[in-house]
Design a protein around this motif. Structure first.
Motif, PDB file in Angstrom:
ATOM      1  N   SER A 431       0.943  -1.148   0.092  1.00 55.83           N
ATOM      2  CA  SER A 431       0.068   0.158  -0.011  1.00 55.83           C
ATOM      3  C   SER A 431       0.851   1.234  -0.021  1.00 55.83           C
ATOM      4  N   MET A 432       0.294   2.261  -0.606  1.00 56.36           N
ATOM      5  CA  MET A 432       0.993   3.522  -0.755  1.00 56.36           C
ATOM      6  C   MET A 432       0.256   4.608  -0.844  1.00 56.36           C
ATOM      7  N   ALA A 433       0.699   6.021  -0.623  1.00 54.50           N
ATOM      8  CA  ALA A 433       0.002   7.168  -0.913  1.00 54.50           C
ATOM      9  C   ALA A 433       1.099   8.384  -1.097  1.00 54.50           C
ATOM     10  N   CYS A 434       0.629   9.336  -1.364  1.00 51.67           N
ATOM     11  CA  CYS A 434       1.352  10.650  -1.597  1.00 51.67           C
ATOM     12  C   CYS A 434       1.085  11.531  -0.342  1.00 51.67           C
ATOM     13  N   VAL A 435       1.811  12.519  -0.182  1.00 50.63           N
ATOM     14  CA  VAL A 435       1.983  13.398   0.902  1.00 50.63           C
ATOM     15  C   VAL A 435       0.619  13.721   1.066  1.00 50.63           C
ATOM     16  N   SER A 436       0.226  14.790   0.188  1.00 53.54           N
ATOM     17  CA  SER A 436      -1.261  15.271   0.117  1.00 53.54           C
ATOM     18  C   SER A 436      -1.375  16.333   1.212  1.00 53.54           C
ATOM     19  N   LEU A 437      -2.475  16.213   2.000  1.00 54.88           N
ATOM     20  CA  LEU A 437      -2.730  17.355   3.077  1.00 54.88           C
ATOM     21  C   LEU A 437      -1.830  17.093   4.443  1.00 54.88           C
ATOM     22  N   PRO A 438      -1.330  18.086   5.146  1.00 56.67           N
ATOM     23  CA  PRO A 438      -1.800  19.350   5.074  1.00 56.67           C
ATOM     24  C   PRO A 438      -0.752  20.413   4.364  1.00 56.67           C
ATOM     25  N   THR A 439       0.283  19.802   3.583  1.00 53.07           N
ATOM     26  CA  THR A 439       1.304  20.597   2.926  1.00 53.07           C
ATOM     27  C   THR A 439       0.967  21.012   1.499  1.00 53.07           C
ATOM     28  N   CYS A 440       0.430  19.825   0.702  1.00 51.78           N
ATOM     29  CA  CYS A 440       0.558  19.949  -0.799  1.00 51.78           C
ATOM     30  C   CYS A 440      -0.790  20.800  -0.999  1.00 51.78           C
ATOM     31  N   PRO A 441      -0.347  21.909  -2.012  1.00 55.26           N
ATOM     32  CA  PRO A 441      -1.265  22.776  -2.226  1.00 55.26           C
ATOM     33  C   PRO A 441      -2.276  22.463  -3.243  1.00 55.26           C
ATOM     34  N   LEU A 442      -2.325  21.343  -3.913  1.00 50.57           N
ATOM     35  CA  LEU A 442      -2.787  20.474  -4.902  1.00 50.57           C
ATOM     36  C   LEU A 442      -3.932  19.489  -4.341  1.00 50.57           C
ATOM     37  N   ALA A 443      -3.755  19.329  -2.867  1.00 52.40           N
ATOM     38  CA  ALA A 443      -4.292  18.154  -2.615  1.00 52.40           C
ATOM     39  C   ALA A 443      -6.171  18.674  -2.337  1.00 52.40           C
ATOM     40  N   MET A 444      -6.748  17.539  -2.602  1.00 46.67           N
ATOM     41  CA  MET A 444      -8.162  17.848  -2.603  1.00 46.67           C
ATOM     42  C   MET A 444      -8.687  16.785  -1.434  1.00 46.67           C
ATOM     43  N   ALA A 445      -8.063  15.667  -1.079  1.00 44.28           N
ATOM     44  CA  ALA A 445      -8.456  14.855   0.012  1.00 44.28           C
ATOM     45  C   ALA A 445      -7.343  14.264   0.743  1.00 44.28           C
ATOM     46  N   GLU A 446      -7.170  13.785   1.887  1.00 43.58           N
ATOM     47  CA  GLU A 446      -6.440  13.171   2.778  1.00 43.58           C
ATOM     48  C   GLU A 446      -5.917  11.953   1.781  1.00 43.58           C
ATOM     49  N   SER A 447      -4.567  11.525   2.134  1.00 44.42           N
ATOM     50  CA  SER A 447      -4.005  10.699   1.576  1.00 44.42           C
ATOM     51  C   SER A 447      -2.747   9.933   2.510  1.00 44.42           C
ATOM     52  N   GLU A 448      -1.983  10.474   2.762  1.00 44.31           N
ATOM     53  CA  GLU A 448      -0.768   9.934   3.784  1.00 44.31           C
ATOM     54  C   GLU A 448      -1.182   9.736   5.186  1.00 44.31           C
ATOM     55  N   ARG A 449      -2.102  10.737   5.464  1.00 45.31           N
ATOM     56  CA  ARG A 449      -2.772  10.504   6.830  1.00 45.31           C
ATOM     57  C   ARG A 449      -3.813   9.650   6.994  1.00 45.31           C
ATOM     58  N   TYR A 450      -4.455   9.235   5.804  1.00 48.59           N
ATOM     59  CA  TYR A 450      -5.624   8.398   5.834  1.00 48.59           C
ATOM     60  C   TYR A 450      -5.103   6.874   5.747  1.00 48.59           C
ATOM     61  N   LEU A 451      -3.832   6.903   5.031  1.00 51.33           N
ATOM     62  CA  LEU A 451      -3.452   5.601   4.506  1.00 51.33           C
ATOM     63  C   LEU A 451      -3.280   4.297   5.467  1.00 51.33           C
ATOM     64  N   PRO A 452      -2.803   4.675   6.721  1.00 54.81           N
ATOM     65  CA  PRO A 452      -2.765   3.644   7.767  1.00 54.81           C
ATOM     66  C   PRO A 452      -4.042   3.156   8.301  1.00 54.81           C
ATOM     67  N   GLU A 453      -4.907   3.935   8.669  1.00 53.20           N
ATOM     68  CA  GLU A 453      -6.235   3.403   9.050  1.00 53.20           C
ATOM     69  C   GLU A 453      -7.035   2.686   8.104  1.00 53.20           C
ATOM     70  N   ALA A 454      -6.736   2.973   6.722  1.00 53.18           N
ATOM     71  CA  ALA A 454      -7.387   2.616   5.564  1.00 53.18           C
ATOM     72  C   ALA A 454      -6.773   1.214   5.418  1.00 53.18           C
ATOM     73  N   VAL A 455      -5.575   0.921   5.510  1.00 52.69           N
ATOM     74  CA  VAL A 455      -4.814  -0.455   5.557  1.00 52.69           C
ATOM     75  C   VAL A 455      -5.391  -1.304   6.404  1.00 52.69           C
ATOM     76  N   THR A 456      -5.447  -0.579   7.612  1.00 54.94           N
ATOM     77  CA  THR A 456      -5.929  -1.656   8.668  1.00 54.94           C
ATOM     78  C   THR A 456      -7.316  -2.101   8.797  1.00 54.94           C
ATOM     79  N   GLU A 457      -8.285  -1.197   8.081  1.00 56.97           N
ATOM     80  CA  GLU A 457      -9.545  -1.793   7.553  1.00 56.97           C
ATOM     81  C   GLU A 457      -9.432  -2.725   6.428  1.00 56.97           C
ATOM     82  N   LEU A 458      -8.578  -2.642   5.558  1.00 55.39           N
ATOM     83  CA  LEU A 458      -8.298  -3.933   4.476  1.00 55.39           C
ATOM     84  C   LEU A 458      -7.933  -5.061   5.046  1.00 55.39           C
TER      85      LEU A 458
END
Length: 570
Positions: A431-458
């Motif tokens: 599993s992998m994610a980009c940086v995204s929020l809070p630093t990337c100005p292009l980010a529309m949704a969470e990525s790095e901060r969301y990935l760990p819990e998403a993987v736990t669900e998977l």
């Protein structure tokens, strides 16, 4: 052969073309901006020009609103991406960059990226010049790691076959140097180098207006597609005979970025142009870049990448031009196959008798966490390691070239500091994610901060359905620009808005098929319900050893993407 008139897109040039033309070979007024202490950021054209020097201006979006209430400008800072061909870095270099991150960045972390290098996040304006000079003293720079140029050159990083890997990495470094901008701007601005007359400078490969858009290059050693060739404009697939590198198959025109709501944009696989001998490598690299320089779309940046040039002029027309410019005739491609992706974790022994330890770094974020002091651990290893480090394009770290008598102590340090936990699920490793929020100005949704819990669900879903030892290539990217390479995943989430994603499924294990959109603009909770249902069907209805991405296509849940320009959106 296309008519010559179809090779150039006519129309009003994008403003980025004016910016580059007037920049005095990427100098702009960056020096003047550096001395302006009324703002923490860069203004006007310089906001874009610093990208050619390896930096993006960002701010902490978590506190943007609060600062606005206090009538303060956003907390402007820069993210720097280093140039590190093939991801090779010495322990001594690591100690210096880690020290800078600790002392002079907001977040204190070093982040390993999908571009096989490291990034500093949160460097305030007073520290920017010091950052570049610190890197320069260690033999590292950030020239051309962003902007409309050829960026950091990737190379297969797992040194299983050390002789071939060493040769491939050497070619990655040569390609990187060959395609670098020739301007003296970086040295003048950041290193206090001698100033030269910019009107006398020439850019023989990139051109005075540089490229129409960003350009990415890789060197890969089959059967391991660990750098995702189809995410890149130019790829050199290493062909070896009797343990010796003899040349490359050349793949051109891959790319994953797209724009929501614009069906003229789409992810695309690279086309195989054929085989070349080693002595033609640099000529072909320059020819592909210069052809894209001359034919790429400078009117619409959304259609400016190499993949769109090939779609517009035709693959054979582009290939013929490359042959002409490089004075080469592509031979038929040599046989090769990609059978796996990702990194090979744990210890392996190279043919030189030295050992290599691949460590999983979730999201590539090297920081001291409460239960995992990763940054301290890497520092302690760097203090005694006699080989080098290899950063991977999957955000992981290889402690490479470990002699047998040092293996035990490296192992003990990795275990002590949480770099080598007792167990990590196959799903987390894939599993992998980009940086995204809070630093990337292009980010529309969470990525790095969301990935760990998403993987736990998977992991919970896989266990529930009786296949806990299986895994799905799962990736999240916070916007459609593709940094997390979700468009080569079996399950890919692409940020659409706060807590909203487009769900794509149907990529394959080898990284040679683009996934199809299955659900649009749905919440993370809805996505997990959909995935749970799909995993249940996969577990009960699949053929022997059938991967998730292959199953959803065979079962008719989605159609395979064969030609993105025609069927990605249908």
């Amino acid at each position: 052969m296309s008519d010559k008139n179809t090779l150039i897109v006519e129309g009003k040039l994008s403003d980025n073309e004016r910016l580059k033309r007037e920049s005095r070979h990427l100098r702009g007024t960056i020096l003047e901006d550096l001395s302006d202490d009324l703002t923490g950021g860069f203004v006007a054209d310089n906001f874009q020009l610093i990208r050619f020097h390896g930096m993006y201006q960002q701010d902490d979006r978590d506190i943007r609103g609060e600062r606005a209430k206090q009538k303060l400008e956003p907390l402007h800072n820069v993210m720097l991406r280093a140039r590190l061909p093939g991801g090779v870095i010495t322990p001594q270099q690591w100690l210096e960059i880690e020290k800078f991150a600790e002392e002079s960045t907001i977040y204190g972390s070093v982040r390993l990226t999908t571009r096989q290098t490291f990034q500093f996040h949160g460097v305030l304006k007073p520290h920017i010049k010091t950052m570049h000079q610190t890197l320069n003293k260690t033999g590292i720079d950030s020239i051309a790691t962003a902007g409309d140029v050829n960026r950091n050159v990737l190379c297969t990083s797992n040194p299983i076959e050390s002789v071939v890997h060493k040769e491939a990495w050497q070619w990655a470094a040569k390609i990187s140097e060959h395609l670098l901008p020739k301007t003296n701007a970086y040295a003048e601005i950041w290193l206090d180098g001698e100033k030269v007359d910019s009107t006398q400078e020439q850019e023989p490969i990139l051109g005075d207006n540089y490229l129409p858009r960003k350009f990415k290059t890789t060197v890969v050693i089959p059967p391991l597609n660990d750098i995702d060739v189809h995410a890149n404009d130019l790829n050199f697939v290493a062909i070896a005979e009797n343990g010796k590198l003899i040349g490359f198959n050349v793949l051109v025109g891959g790319g994953l970025a797209m724009t929501h709501g614009d069906k003229s944009t789409f992810p695309r696989k690279a086309d195989d142009f054929g085989f070349i001998p080693l002595d033609k490598t640099l000529d072909v690299a320059a020819a592909v870049v210069s052809t894209q320089r001359d034919w790429g779309n400078r009117v619409n940046r959304k259609n400016a990448k190499t993949k769109y040039t090939l779609e517009r002029v035709g693959v054979e027309t582009f290939k013929a031009e490359v042959e002409k410019r490089a004075n080469v005739s592509f031979e038929a491609s040599k046989p090769y196959e990609f059978t796996e992706r990702g990194d090979r974790f744990g210890w392996v022994e190279g043919i030189d008798g030295k050992h290599h330890l691949t460590l999983f770094i979730e999201n590539g974020r090297i920081l001291d966490f409460p239960d995992k002091p990763l940054k301290t651990g890497v520092r302690e290893i760097a203090k005694i390691h006699k080989g080098d480090f290899r950063l991977t394009a999957n955000q992981n770290l290889i402690v490479a070239g470990v002699p047998t008598d040092q293996k035990e102590i490296i192992e003990s340090l990795a275990v002590k500091y949480g770099l080598k936990p007792a167990s990590i699920s196959p799903q987390r490793l894939n599993s992998m994610a980009c940086v995204s929020l809070p630093t990337c100005p292009l980010a529309m949704a969470e990525s790095e901060r969301y990935l760990p819990e998403a993987v736990t669900e998977l992991e919970g879903m896989l266990k529930k359905h009786g296949i806990a030892d299986e895994s799905i290539i799962y990736r999240i990217t916070g916007c459609p620009n593709g940094c997390g390479r979700a468009m080569l995943a079996e399950i890919g989430l692409v940020g659409k808005g706060p807590n909203k994603y487009n769900l794509h499924i149907g990529g394959n294990k080898a990284g040679t098929r683009i996934p199809k959109m299955y659900r649009e603009n749905i919440s993370d909770t809805e996505i997990m319900d959909v995935i749970d249902d799909l995993i249940g069907k996969w577990a009960s209805e699949r053929n022997d050893n059938e991967a998730f991405g292959d199953f959803v296509i065979r079962a008719g849940i989605v159609k395979a993407v064969v030609n993105s320009a025609e069927d990605f959106y249908e």
